[in-house]
Design an enzyme around this catalytic site. Sequence first.
Site, PDB file in Angstrom:
ATOM      1  N   GLU A   1      41.827  35.264  39.431  1.00 57.25           N
ATOM      2  CA  GLU A   1      43.006  35.919  40.211  1.00 57.25           C
ATOM      3  C   GLU A   1      44.010  35.098  41.057  1.00 57.25           C
ATOM      4  O   GLU A   1      44.256  35.309  42.042  1.00 57.25           O
ATOM      5  CB  GLU A   1      42.377  37.044  41.257  1.00 57.25           C
ATOM      6  CG  GLU A   1      41.585  38.046  40.546  1.00 57.25           C
ATOM      7  CD  GLU A   1      40.839  38.774  41.501  1.00 57.25           C
ATOM      8  OE1 GLU A   1      41.194  38.819  42.686  1.00 57.25           O
ATOM      9  OE2 GLU A   1      40.192  39.942  40.998  1.00 57.25           O
TER      10      GLU A   1
ATOM     11  N   ASN B   1      40.467  34.286  34.811  1.00 56.96           N
ATOM     12  CA  ASN B   1      40.310  35.440  34.900  1.00 56.96           C
ATOM     13  C   ASN B   1      41.063  36.225  35.781  1.00 56.96           C
ATOM     14  O   ASN B   1      41.308  36.035  36.857  1.00 56.96           O
ATOM     15  CB  ASN B   1      38.746  35.559  35.321  1.00 56.96           C
ATOM     16  CG  ASN B   1      37.882  36.863  35.406  1.00 56.96           C
ATOM     17  OD1 ASN B   1      38.211  37.599  34.142  1.00 56.96           O
ATOM     18  ND2 ASN B   1      37.314  37.404  36.174  1.00 56.96           N
TER      19      ASN B   1
ATOM     20  N   HIS C   1      39.522  46.292  34.893  1.00 55.45           N
ATOM     21  CA  HIS C   1      39.260  47.334  35.997  1.00 55.45           C
ATOM     22  C   HIS C   1      40.376  48.521  35.570  1.00 55.45           C
ATOM     23  O   HIS C   1      41.510  48.462  36.280  1.00 55.45           O
ATOM     24  CB  HIS C   1      39.201  46.619  37.262  1.00 55.45           C
ATOM     25  CG  HIS C   1      38.349  45.983  37.604  1.00 55.45           C
ATOM     26  ND1 HIS C   1      36.929  46.441  37.436  1.00 55.45           N
ATOM     27  CD2 HIS C   1      38.198  44.560  38.022  1.00 55.45           C
ATOM     28  CE1 HIS C   1      36.109  45.452  37.918  1.00 55.45           C
ATOM     29  NE2 HIS C   1      36.854  44.505  38.246  1.00 55.45           N
TER      30      HIS C   1
ATOM     31  N   GLU D   1      35.231  42.687  32.994  1.00 53.96           N
ATOM     32  CA  GLU D   1      34.992  43.361  34.169  1.00 53.96           C
ATOM     33  C   GLU D   1      35.480  44.959  33.825  1.00 53.96           C
ATOM     34  O   GLU D   1      36.167  45.650  34.577  1.00 53.96           O
ATOM     35  CB  GLU D   1      35.527  42.915  35.380  1.00 53.96           C
ATOM     36  CG  GLU D   1      35.174  41.501  35.809  1.00 53.96           C
ATOM     37  CD  GLU D   1      35.769  41.189  37.105  1.00 53.96           C
ATOM     38  OE1 GLU D   1      36.054  41.797  38.028  1.00 53.96           O
ATOM     39  OE2 GLU D   1      35.993  39.757  37.403  1.00 53.96           O
TER      40      GLU D   1
ATOM     41  N   ASP E   1      35.463  48.742  33.390  1.00 49.88           N
ATOM     42  CA  ASP E   1      35.199  50.078  33.961  1.00 49.88           C
ATOM     43  C   ASP E   1      36.409  51.090  33.769  1.00 49.88           C
ATOM     44  O   ASP E   1      37.693  50.653  33.854  1.00 49.88           O
ATOM     45  CB  ASP E   1      34.631  50.050  35.463  1.00 49.88           C
ATOM     46  CG  ASP E   1      35.434  49.129  36.401  1.00 49.88           C
ATOM     47  OD1 ASP E   1      36.443  49.097  36.464  1.00 49.88           O
ATOM     48  OD2 ASP E   1      34.766  48.852  37.557  1.00 49.88           O
TER      49      ASP E   1
END
Length: 373
Positions: free
Chosen positions: A168, A212, A247, A276, A278
């Site tokens: 990030e 990432n 996400h 990651e 979801d």
Amino acid sequence: MFTNIKKINSLAIGLLCAGSLYFTQCSSVSEEKEQSANGLHEYYSGYFPIGVAVSPRALEDSAQSALILREFNSMTPENVMKAGPIHPSPNQYNWGPADAVSYYAKENDLKLRGHALVWHQQYPGWFFKDENGDQISKDTLYARMKSHITEVVNRYKDVIYAWDVVNEAVSDNSDFVYRQESPYYQIAGEEYLAKAFEFAHAADPQAKLFYNDYNAARPEKVDRIYTLVKKLKDAGVPIHGVGIQGHWSIFEPSEKDLRYAIDKYASLGLDVQITELDVSIYPWEKERRAMKPGESDEFTNELEEKQLKQYDMFFRVFRDYKETLTGVTFWNISDQYTWLDTYPVEGRKNYPLLFDQELKPKKAYYKVTSFDQ
Ligand code: GLA
């Protein structure tokens, strides 16, 4: 096939009882549900590994452990390898929880991704300060980064095949490429990124090293991530992949944006992973807030249908990119526990995963596993 899974489960559980000191109780195979001969990772064996973010506590729980071993062939430690938890004070490493995850991965033959070496959050308070509490110099920062990265990468190099080296670093403000408020950036400017990758590569030349980030399929941010990564690549920095965190939600990204993102990162000749995943039932928000009066957190049939369609589209696209994607990892195991239950709205239940609160496959699970192989 099924016998094999059972065998691995029993072996794992035997080792949990006998092995690591970190585990406090023995798990039992008896509660294991004989649900399905195929796990997600078997459906996707011709495509990419299917991973899951875990805590040591989840690995101790027999039902969750059985689900992990049945459905996944890769893991990422959700928190325990981050700098804050693993390196709480200058001369102290808290290896126990991270050892437990790596031990479990090794014993059960699961791939393991390391997460995350350099991040502007969940770092230990001491890391950027000298003994007087003042901000450290660039040289001291590099010495600390080098020592931290070398210790952590070295310890797990027999099991970890890929690391999220920098997490990030791109700003939320589209006027900037780099996150201005990151203490790494404030001390060293953009050069800290190259240093992080160089230290990680020196510690484990075999490991695949990733950049990432989140919102990494929003076209405007894709372009800024691309700029950052291309600069590193052009400078000969040892970077091997881009992690699209994933996400996401029932509202985004669109198929077009998702394809644009994967194509753009892959055009740099790098591996791409969904790291990651979801699928929230709410629109994306960043700032923490309380639940609003009247705000519902019911998982209605309509929301379930929307989520199923979104999952269906994502996995169809992922399958199309099987030559490019080298992994798809879910962020948490089931709707029983997800970080999205507390973030960004404390106490608002979310249902972002493929397994429900009783660990049973949701309709979306059956959708993403029914395709012509
Ligand atoms: C980011 C980080 C992860 C995790 C999630 C929330 O995506 O990369 O480590 O903290 O936020 O769980």
